[in-house]
Design a protein around this motif. Sequence first.
Motif, PDB file in Angstrom:
ATOM      1  N   GLY A 225       0.831  -1.227   0.148  1.00 25.65           N
ATOM      2  CA  GLY A 225      -0.057   0.064   0.111  1.00 25.65           C
ATOM      3  C   GLY A 225       1.018   1.082   0.156  1.00 25.65           C
ATOM      4  O   GLY A 225       1.852   1.335   0.387  1.00 25.65           O
ATOM      5  N   SER A 226       0.276   2.279  -0.583  1.00 27.16           N
ATOM      6  CA  SER A 226       1.037   3.522  -0.482  1.00 27.16           C
ATOM      7  C   SER A 226       0.985   4.446   0.800  1.00 27.16           C
ATOM      8  O   SER A 226       0.625   5.616   0.534  1.00 27.16           O
ATOM      9  N   GLU A 227       1.474   3.687   1.828  1.00 25.36           N
ATOM     10  CA  GLU A 227       1.301   4.646   3.171  1.00 25.36           C
ATOM     11  C   GLU A 227       2.302   5.585   3.073  1.00 25.36           C
ATOM     12  O   GLU A 227       1.875   6.407   4.095  1.00 25.36           O
ATOM     13  N   MET A 228       3.245   5.818   2.476  1.00 27.82           N
ATOM     14  CA  MET A 228       3.868   7.100   2.374  1.00 27.82           C
ATOM     15  C   MET A 228       3.261   8.546   2.496  1.00 27.82           C
ATOM     16  O   MET A 228       3.549   9.621   2.547  1.00 27.82           O
ATOM     17  N   LEU A 229       1.758   8.351   1.834  1.00 26.00           N
ATOM     18  CA  LEU A 229       0.895   9.420   2.061  1.00 26.00           C
ATOM     19  C   LEU A 229       0.897   9.885   3.560  1.00 26.00           C
ATOM     20  O   LEU A 229       0.863  11.207   3.510  1.00 26.00           O
ATOM     21  N   PHE A 230       0.925   9.110   4.534  1.00 28.09           N
ATOM     22  CA  PHE A 230       0.981   9.675   5.970  1.00 28.09           C
ATOM     23  C   PHE A 230       2.133  10.001   6.398  1.00 28.09           C
ATOM     24  O   PHE A 230       2.215  10.467   7.567  1.00 28.09           O
ATOM     25  N   GLU A 231       3.304  10.005   5.589  1.00 21.20           N
ATOM     26  CA  GLU A 231       4.775  10.328   6.308  1.00 21.20           C
ATOM     27  C   GLU A 231       4.574  11.858   5.861  1.00 21.20           C
ATOM     28  O   GLU A 231       4.313  12.455   4.782  1.00 21.20           O
ATOM     29  N   PRO A 232       4.954  12.609   7.100  1.00 29.69           N
ATOM     30  CA  PRO A 232       5.095  14.098   7.093  1.00 29.69           C
ATOM     31  C   PRO A 232       5.861  14.668   5.878  1.00 29.69           C
ATOM     32  O   PRO A 232       7.153  13.978   5.800  1.00 29.69           O
ATOM     33  N   SER A 233       5.650  15.554   5.110  1.00 33.46           N
ATOM     34  CA  SER A 233       6.465  16.012   3.941  1.00 33.46           C
ATOM     35  C   SER A 233       6.228  17.588   3.720  1.00 33.46           C
ATOM     36  O   SER A 233       5.141  18.051   4.041  1.00 33.46           O
ATOM     37  N   PRO A 234       7.362  18.397   3.637  1.00 35.37           N
ATOM     38  CA  PRO A 234       7.256  19.999   3.120  1.00 35.37           C
ATOM     39  C   PRO A 234       6.585  19.941   2.171  1.00 35.37           C
ATOM     40  O   PRO A 234       6.235  21.187   1.727  1.00 35.37           O
ATOM     41  N   TRP A 235       6.406  19.216   1.255  1.00 38.36           N
ATOM     42  CA  TRP A 235       5.723  19.486   0.010  1.00 38.36           C
ATOM     43  C   TRP A 235       4.427  18.461  -0.306  1.00 38.36           C
ATOM     44  O   TRP A 235       4.195  17.593   0.710  1.00 38.36           O
ATOM     45  N   GLN A 236       3.729  18.702  -1.314  1.00 38.28           N
ATOM     46  CA  GLN A 236       2.624  17.913  -1.674  1.00 38.28           C
ATOM     47  C   GLN A 236       3.114  16.206  -1.443  1.00 38.28           C
ATOM     48  O   GLN A 236       3.850  15.987  -2.057  1.00 38.28           O
ATOM     49  N   PRO A 237       2.018  15.529  -0.785  1.00 39.81           N
ATOM     50  CA  PRO A 237       2.662  14.183  -1.003  1.00 39.81           C
ATOM     51  C   PRO A 237       2.801  13.703  -2.092  1.00 39.81           C
ATOM     52  O   PRO A 237       1.830  13.831  -3.159  1.00 39.81           O
ATOM     53  N   ARG A 238       3.657  12.815  -2.474  1.00 37.21           N
ATOM     54  CA  ARG A 238       4.003  12.197  -3.715  1.00 37.21           C
ATOM     55  C   ARG A 238       4.298  10.725  -3.617  1.00 37.21           C
ATOM     56  O   ARG A 238       5.292  10.292  -4.019  1.00 37.21           O
ATOM     57  N   HIS A 239       3.344   9.996  -2.632  1.00 44.47           N
ATOM     58  CA  HIS A 239       3.708   8.623  -2.855  1.00 44.47           C
ATOM     59  C   HIS A 239       3.354   7.660  -3.772  1.00 44.47           C
ATOM     60  O   HIS A 239       3.646   6.556  -3.662  1.00 44.47           O
TER      61      HIS A 239
END
Length: 127
Positions: free
Chosen positions: A87-101
């Motif tokens: 699953g593309s759970e990197m969506l939930f990793e805080p990021s200084p830019w738009q999520p790019r999971h």
Amino acid sequence: MCAAFLDGWRGQVSHLQARMAIAVVAQSSPERLAALQAEKNWQELPLYSAEGTRYQQDYLGENDEGAQLPMLHVFTQSDDGIRHFWGSEMLFEPSPWQPRHVDALWPMWNLFDLTPDGRGDHMPGQR
């Protein structure tokens, strides 16, 4: 943004289906999905309604407030049944830019990466 992602996949569906099954699942009525399919010329995309199911909640495609989230999942099938593989759970990793999971699967971002200006602050649907 989801529409831009699916537009990129539209022409690839027959090639994908030669090796795997593909499904686009949305928390929307079958009637609304059929209308969207016609409007966007997505007849090749297999759209499925999650209406009346827990699929979106169970697979992190909906938050506690009911907002829809752009998740991508891979399932496998064997003699033991169907299992969640990725699953593309990197969506939930805080990021200084738009999520790019899901960028590796989104042709638009890959093409922008080849230009001198890169991705910039472009958001699909805006000019």
